[in-house]
Scaffold this active site. Structure first.
Site, PDB file in Angstrom:
ATOM      1  N   CYS A 172      52.366  34.288  -1.596  1.00 30.10           N
ATOM      2  CA  CYS A 172      53.324  35.082  -0.815  1.00 30.10           C
ATOM      3  C   CYS A 172      53.069  36.521  -1.216  1.00 30.10           C
ATOM      4  CB  CYS A 172      54.754  34.658  -1.132  1.00 30.10           C
ATOM      5  SG  CYS A 172      56.001  35.769  -0.450  1.00 30.10           S
ATOM      6  N   ASN A 220      61.083  41.117   3.429  1.00 35.87           N
ATOM      7  CA  ASN A 220      60.989  39.719   3.016  1.00 35.87           C
ATOM      8  C   ASN A 220      61.739  39.599   1.691  1.00 35.87           C
ATOM      9  OD1 ASN A 220      57.974  37.627   2.822  1.00 35.87           O
ATOM     10  ND2 ASN A 220      60.013  37.109   3.465  1.00 35.87           N
ATOM     11  N   CYS A 241      56.244  38.473   6.563  1.00 39.45           N
ATOM     12  CA  CYS A 241      55.445  37.523   5.798  1.00 39.45           C
ATOM     13  C   CYS A 241      54.188  38.264   5.362  1.00 39.45           C
ATOM     14  CB  CYS A 241      55.097  36.297   6.631  1.00 39.45           C
ATOM     15  SG  CYS A 241      53.995  35.135   5.791  1.00 39.45           S
ATOM     16  N   GLY A 242      54.066  38.508   4.059  1.00 37.07           N
ATOM     17  CA  GLY A 242      52.965  39.324   3.563  1.00 37.07           C
ATOM     18  C   GLY A 242      51.611  38.702   3.783  1.00 37.07           C
ATOM     19  N   GLU A 256      57.030  31.274   9.797  1.00 37.86           N
ATOM     20  CA  GLU A 256      56.519  30.959   8.468  1.00 37.86           C
ATOM     21  C   GLU A 256      56.800  29.507   8.098  1.00 37.86           C
ATOM     22  OE1 GLU A 256      56.697  32.787   3.919  1.00 37.86           O
ATOM     23  OE2 GLU A 256      57.901  33.674   5.518  1.00 37.86           O
TER      24      GLU A 256
END
Length: 316
Positions: A76, A13, A228-229, A219
């Site tokens: 995020c 990311n 996407c954390g 997302e």
């Protein structure tokens, strides 16, 4: 004006990361900077813009994250790791509480995931499964492994606020076409989910003793993304909450961008340990009034970090 930044990524990311503590820009200018720097057709590109911001009495520093469309995310978690690393380096510390838009996170340096891979551990929570916190306009108080009336899908979802909103469905195999169609529908800000939301399809892999998940995410404000954390964290909690993996046991969580190690507690806290890789440092001219960029200069490359991350990916 000149903007200095670090091009970084957490689990693939990727972001330009700006130390904004000494910069005074109007909110509209930050939105323009995000749209310009994160534009994949521009000179830098990324999944969004990260800002290292000032802290307060209980936070060493903070983070803001803007999506490529200029909208600001509540959190995020891949970005938190990268921002925390920069904050650690600028302040000379190894752990801190990080101020986020509507919450906070604990971050600290961790033993490397692989040789040469800078690793940060973050802990967030308690997360919420209240439908109102997720932004769902439904009568039910929460959605746990159940269909959502009005959603154009008959799959069972678990709705989690990280605090940004996530809808997580467990599938035998990810169908990207189906995921994109549902993500596009949510991106249209329907009456059911007016603030939009992140949608993830998750495959359960591994075993009870060595659990693993594969997460594919649409997302909010980005589209289909390699990583996407907060989606990996939401998926970990949803998997534990629905009995698919044990609570309090570390799982390997994979996505197209890489891998993190994550665990969830019955108290709804989620811990993630993953990379915070700095690829290169740059400087670029920026006109706050128009959002125009000019004259990108690469100040320094970080080839050893890039090579270490590539070696880890090759070993997975």
């Amino acid at each position: 004006m000149q903007i200095e930044f670090v091009k970084c990524h957490g689990s693939g990311n990727d972001f330009p990361l700006v130390d904004a503590r000494g910069l005074e820009l109007h909110e509209d200018a930050w939105v323009r900077l995000a749209r310009a720097l994160a534009d994949r057709a521009g000179p830098v590109g990324g999944d969004g813009l990260l800002l290292l911001t000032a802290g307060d009495a209980t936070h060493a520093f903070g983070m803001r994250m803007f999506n490529p469309d200029g909208s600001e995310a509540e959190t995020c978690l891949n970005g938190v790791r990268c921002t925390a690393r920069l904050g650690f380096e600028r302040l000379g510390v190894d752990a801190a509480r990080v101020l986020l838009k509507t919450s906070d996170a604990e971050a600290q340096r961790q033993a490397e995931l692989a040789p040469g891979v800078a690793t940060i551990r973050t802990r967030v929570g308690p997360v919420s499964t209240r439908a109102v916190d997720v932004g769902l306009r439904i009568a039910e108080p929460e959605v746990i492994d159940a269909p959502i009336a009005g959603l154009p899908s008959d799959r069972a979802f678990t709705a989690v606020a990280m605090p940004n909103p996530h809808l997580v469905a467990f599938v035998d195999a990810v169908d990207e076409g189906e995921l994109v169609a549902l993500g596009d529908w949510c991106e249209g800000a329907p009456a059911l989910l007016p603030a939009r939301g992140n949608v993830s399809f998750v495959e359960v892999r591994g075993s009870e003793a060595a659990p693993a998940l594969f997460v594919r995410t649409y997302e909010r404000g980005v589209g289909l993304t390699n990583s996407c954390g907060s989606a990996m964290a939401a998926s970990t909690y949803a998997a534990a909450r629905t009995g698919r993996i044990p609570f309090d046991r570390e799982a390997r969580v994979f996505n197209r961008g890489g891998m993190v190690r994550a665990s969830a507690t019955p108290a709804a806290e989620v811990t993630i340990a993953g990379n915070a890789t700095f690829e290169w440092d740059g400087r670029i001219g920026f006109d706050p009034a128009t959002g125009a960029l000019d004259g990108l200069t690469v100040i320094a490359q970080r080839p050893a970090e890039v090579a270490s991350w590539d070696a880890m990916l090759a070993s997975l």
